[in-house]
Design a protein around this motif. Structure first.
Motif, PDB file in Angstrom:
ATOM      1  N   GLU A 110      30.944 -85.399  55.343  1.00 31.19           N
ATOM      2  CA  GLU A 110      29.754 -85.010  54.591  1.00 31.19           C
ATOM      3  C   GLU A 110      28.494 -85.557  55.266  1.00 31.19           C
ATOM      4  N   ILE A 111      28.534 -86.806  55.696  1.00 35.75           N
ATOM      5  CA  ILE A 111      27.399 -87.434  56.380  1.00 35.75           C
ATOM      6  C   ILE A 111      27.107 -86.707  57.694  1.00 35.75           C
ATOM      7  N   ILE A 141      25.296 -83.473  56.939  1.00 36.14           N
ATOM      8  CA  ILE A 141      23.901 -83.745  56.556  1.00 36.14           C
ATOM      9  C   ILE A 141      23.068 -84.055  57.798  1.00 36.14           C
ATOM     10  N   GLU A 142      23.601 -84.893  58.684  1.00 32.76           N
ATOM     11  CA  GLU A 142      22.884 -85.249  59.914  1.00 32.76           C
ATOM     12  C   GLU A 142      22.695 -84.035  60.813  1.00 32.76           C
ATOM     13  N   ASN A 186      22.511 -80.890  59.880  1.00 26.45           N
ATOM     14  CA  ASN A 186      21.482 -80.045  59.263  1.00 26.45           C
ATOM     15  C   ASN A 186      20.089 -80.621  59.475  1.00 26.45           C
ATOM     16  N   GLU A 187      19.968 -81.928  59.412  1.00 27.51           N
ATOM     17  CA  GLU A 187      18.685 -82.580  59.642  1.00 27.51           C
ATOM     18  C   GLU A 187      18.202 -82.309  61.076  1.00 27.51           C
ATOM     19  N   HIS A 226      23.933 -89.786  65.682  1.00 27.47           N
ATOM     20  CA  HIS A 226      22.889 -88.950  65.085  1.00 27.47           C
ATOM     21  C   HIS A 226      21.525 -89.231  65.714  1.00 27.47           C
TER      22      HIS A 226
END
Length: 178
Positions: free
Chosen positions: A8-9, A12-13, A15-16, A155
């Motif tokens: 999940e992290i 999110i990273e 997508n960022e 990231h």
């Protein structure tokens, strides 16, 4: 942390990073000046990583790095500073060959021995340096600095590398247009 939370992290990273590169691409499409593009890219990175200083430096044919623009945290003035990268031969060779350099403790890393005075002056304890290559030549550097030693995450590294590629392409495109 469970494996599903790690995934999940990562999503999110990812997508960022994608959003940041898309923002810069849209900005570039508006036919902005090189100065505006650099400023926008640095400000975007500074908003993503508020605890760090983001710098763009140009590198001339004599291997002199000139700090052109700075965003984010500023604990020491760097804009306008320059340093001879040839003083740190291995560092310069890695950058020239397109390799990102991650320094978890820039104050002690032997790779930057010859430019230690600039590191100390800039109060840089940790750094990621992404080379900007145009026409096979090292023409610039996108950097993120930490005030304390830091082990850079995947990231952080990927974000700076992707922004560096976008910035390099934008600068080359704008120079061609001009």
């Amino acid at each position: 942390v469970t494996e599903s939370r790690k995934n999940e992290i990562r999503i999110i990273e990812y997508n960022e990073r994608l959003n940041a590169v898309n923002r810069i691409a849209r900005f570039i499409a508006e036919d902005r000046s090189i100065k505006d593009i650099i400023g926008f890219a640095l400000d975007s990175l500074a908003s993503m990583f508020p605890d760090y200083r983001i710098c763009y430096g140009s590198i001339d044919s004599g291997n002199m790095a000139h700090i052109v623009s700075v965003a984010g945290r500023s604990w020491a003035a760097l804009k306008g500073e320059c340093t001879d990268l040839a003083m740190a031969k291995s560092y310069l060779e890695k950058l020239s060959s397109g390799h990102t350099i991650r320094l978890s403790d820039a104050r002690t890393d032997s790779l930057v021995q010859g430019i230690r005075s600039m590191i100390n002056k800039g109060m840089i304890a940790a750094a990621i340096d992404v080379p900007l290559i145009q026409g096979g030549e090292l023409t610039g550097l996108l950097s993120m600095h930490g005030q304390h030693p830091h082990i850079w995450s995947r990231h952080e590294t990927l974000t700076l590398e992707e922004m560096g590629r976008a910035l390099s392409a934008a600068i080359a495109s704008q120079k061609h247009k001009e």
